[in-house]
Design a protein around this motif. Structure first.
Motif, mmCIF file in Angstrom:
data_model
loop_
_atom_site.group_PDB
_atom_site.id
_atom_site.type_symbol
_atom_site.label_atom_id
_atom_site.label_comp_id
_atom_site.label_asym_id
_atom_site.label_seq_id
_atom_site.Cartn_x
_atom_site.Cartn_y
_atom_site.Cartn_z
ATOM 1 N N ASN A 156 42.541 35.628 36.533
ATOM 2 C CA ASN A 156 43.563 36.370 36.975
ATOM 3 C C ASN A 156 44.136 37.441 35.932
ATOM 4 O OD1 ASN A 156 44.366 35.071 39.747
ATOM 5 N ND2 ASN A 156 44.808 33.292 38.618
ATOM 6 N N ALA A 157 44.156 38.453 36.449
ATOM 7 C CA ALA A 157 44.617 39.436 35.361
ATOM 8 C C ALA A 157 45.717 40.357 36.034
ATOM 9 C CB ALA A 157 43.412 40.306 34.846
ATOM 10 N N LYS A 158 46.446 40.926 35.336
ATOM 11 C CA LYS A 158 47.593 41.973 36.064
ATOM 12 C C LYS A 158 47.026 43.277 36.233
ATOM 13 C CE LYS A 158 49.562 43.678 31.516
ATOM 14 N NZ LYS A 158 49.917 43.038 30.391
ATOM 15 N N ASP A 159 46.008 43.654 35.405
ATOM 16 C CA ASP A 159 45.357 44.923 35.858
ATOM 17 C C ASP A 159 43.929 44.893 35.185
ATOM 18 O OD1 ASP A 159 45.810 45.502 33.238
ATOM 19 O OD2 ASP A 159 47.743 46.707 33.433
ATOM 20 N N ARG A 160 43.239 46.225 35.350
ATOM 21 C CA ARG A 160 42.011 46.448 34.762
ATOM 22 C C ARG A 160 41.967 46.238 33.406
ATOM 23 N NH1 ARG A 160 39.746 51.327 33.418
ATOM 24 N NH2 ARG A 160 37.418 51.023 33.453
ATOM 25 N N ASP A 161 42.870 46.725 32.762
ATOM 26 C CA ASP A 161 43.094 46.762 31.121
ATOM 27 C C ASP A 161 42.848 45.351 30.679
ATOM 28 O OD1 ASP A 161 42.824 49.702 31.041
ATOM 29 O OD2 ASP A 161 44.980 49.708 30.847
ATOM 30 N N GLU A 162 43.860 44.634 31.256
ATOM 31 C CA GLU A 162 43.725 43.173 30.990
ATOM 32 C C GLU A 162 42.530 42.414 31.069
ATOM 33 O OE1 GLU A 162 47.114 39.582 30.751
ATOM 34 O OE2 GLU A 162 46.463 40.275 32.711
ATOM 35 N N ALA A 163 41.744 42.751 32.514
ATOM 36 C CA ALA A 163 40.440 42.213 32.673
ATOM 37 C C ALA A 163 39.441 42.487 31.775
ATOM 38 C CB ALA A 163 40.179 42.819 34.185
ATOM 39 N N LEU A 164 39.548 43.933 31.219
ATOM 40 C CA LEU A 164 38.784 44.205 30.348
ATOM 41 C C LEU A 164 39.028 43.683 29.014
ATOM 42 C CD1 LEU A 164 38.634 48.155 31.329
ATOM 43 C CD2 LEU A 164 36.704 46.613 31.198
ATOM 44 N N SER A 165 40.058 43.464 28.505
ATOM 45 C CA SER A 165 40.618 43.008 27.153
ATOM 46 C C SER A 165 39.874 41.424 27.218
ATOM 47 C CB SER A 165 42.012 42.798 27.087
ATOM 48 O OG SER A 165 42.301 42.135 25.697
ATOM 49 N N ILE A 166 40.150 40.591 28.412
ATOM 50 C CA ILE A 166 39.567 39.469 28.593
ATOM 51 C C ILE A 166 37.705 39.368 28.448
ATOM 52 C CG2 ILE A 166 39.172 37.454 29.816
ATOM 53 C CD1 ILE A 166 42.079 37.867 30.893
ATOM 54 N N ALA A 167 37.256 40.485 29.205
ATOM 55 C CA ALA A 167 35.944 40.774 29.179
ATOM 56 C C ALA A 167 35.330 40.792 27.677
ATOM 57 C CB ALA A 167 35.510 41.685 30.062
ATOM 58 N N ALA A 168 35.918 41.493 27.084
ATOM 59 C CA ALA A 168 35.341 41.793 25.517
ATOM 60 C C ALA A 168 35.326 40.560 25.047
ATOM 61 C CB ALA A 168 36.334 42.878 24.972
ATOM 62 N N ARG A 169 36.232 39.489 25.153
ATOM 63 C CA ARG A 169 36.123 38.156 24.491
ATOM 64 C C ARG A 169 35.160 37.028 24.846
ATOM 65 N NH1 ARG A 169 41.935 36.100 25.540
ATOM 66 N NH2 ARG A 169 41.182 34.334 24.471
ATOM 67 N N ILE A 170 34.415 37.447 25.933
ATOM 68 C CA ILE A 170 33.048 36.746 26.417
ATOM 69 C C ILE A 170 31.985 36.826 25.275
ATOM 70 C CG2 ILE A 170 31.399 36.507 28.240
ATOM 71 C CD1 ILE A 170 33.482 37.378 30.193
ATOM 72 N N PRO A 171 31.472 35.756 24.965
ATOM 73 C CA PRO A 171 30.248 35.828 23.729
ATOM 74 C C PRO A 171 29.203 36.831 24.380
ATOM 75 C CG PRO A 171 31.184 33.596 24.028
ATOM 76 C CD PRO A 171 31.796 34.261 25.092
ATOM 77 N N GLY A 172 28.805 36.715 25.577
ATOM 78 C CA GLY A 172 27.626 37.530 26.123
ATOM 79 C C GLY A 172 27.875 39.056 25.952
ATOM 80 N N ALA A 173 29.341 39.502 25.668
ATOM 81 C CA ALA A 173 29.384 41.118 25.428
ATOM 82 C C ALA A 173 28.900 41.345 24.275
ATOM 83 C CB ALA A 173 30.875 41.128 25.564
ATOM 84 N N ARG A 174 28.692 40.692 23.325
ATOM 85 C CA ARG A 174 28.187 41.039 21.940
ATOM 86 C C ARG A 174 26.472 41.515 21.931
ATOM 87 N NH1 ARG A 174 31.270 36.464 20.137
ATOM 88 N NH2 ARG A 174 29.537 35.136 20.199
ATOM 89 N N ALA A 175 25.775 40.942 23.031
ATOM 90 C CA ALA A 175 24.400 41.637 22.983
ATOM 91 C C ALA A 175 23.829 41.900 24.519
ATOM 92 C CB ALA A 175 23.498 40.288 22.500
#
Length: 117
Positions: free
Chosen positions: A82-101
């Motif tokens: 659940n996220a209030k908007d796209r920006d918040e969803a992107l912020s959460i996505a950036a925290r996923i370990p898989g985003a690093r590689a």
């Protein structure tokens, strides 16, 4: 609003130890997201060698062992949040370990009335 965060990467890129570390970090992230009210679900997927694809053509099922398409990165798991908007969803996505590689695809979920809870 709900967002599906799809995790793509080369499924052979991690050693078993690196994969376990990624699972541990992802589990911690899930707990952090649950505490903040963002978490709905998450799961890693089995390797593409265990996938089966089905298509219906001319009324008949066509079953293919393995993934639908060959790509450099494979869908390896997801977070549903659940996220209030796209920006918040992107912020959460950036925290996923898989985003690093790998790549995290952030996609809004369409709410359809009448679906089971």
């Amino acid at each position: 609003m709900r967002y599906l965060l799809l995790i793509y990467r080369d499924e052979h890129a991690l050693s078993e130890g690196e994969r376990e570390k990624c699972y541990q970090e992802s589990t911690q992230l899930a707990h952090d997201l649950a505490a903040s009210g963002h978490f709905i679900a998450t799961a890693p997927l089995q390797p593409t060698a265990n996938a089966t694809s089905i298509r219906i053509r001319e009324g008949k099922p066509l079953i293919t062992e393995g993934p639908f398409a060959e790509t450099r990165e494979q869908l390896g798991g997801y977070f549903l949040i659940n996220a209030k908007d796209r920006d918040e969803a992107l912020s959460i996505a950036a925290r996923i370990p898989g985003a690093r590689a790998g790549t995290i695809e952030v996609r809004p979920v369409i709410d359809i009335a009448g679906l089971p809870e």
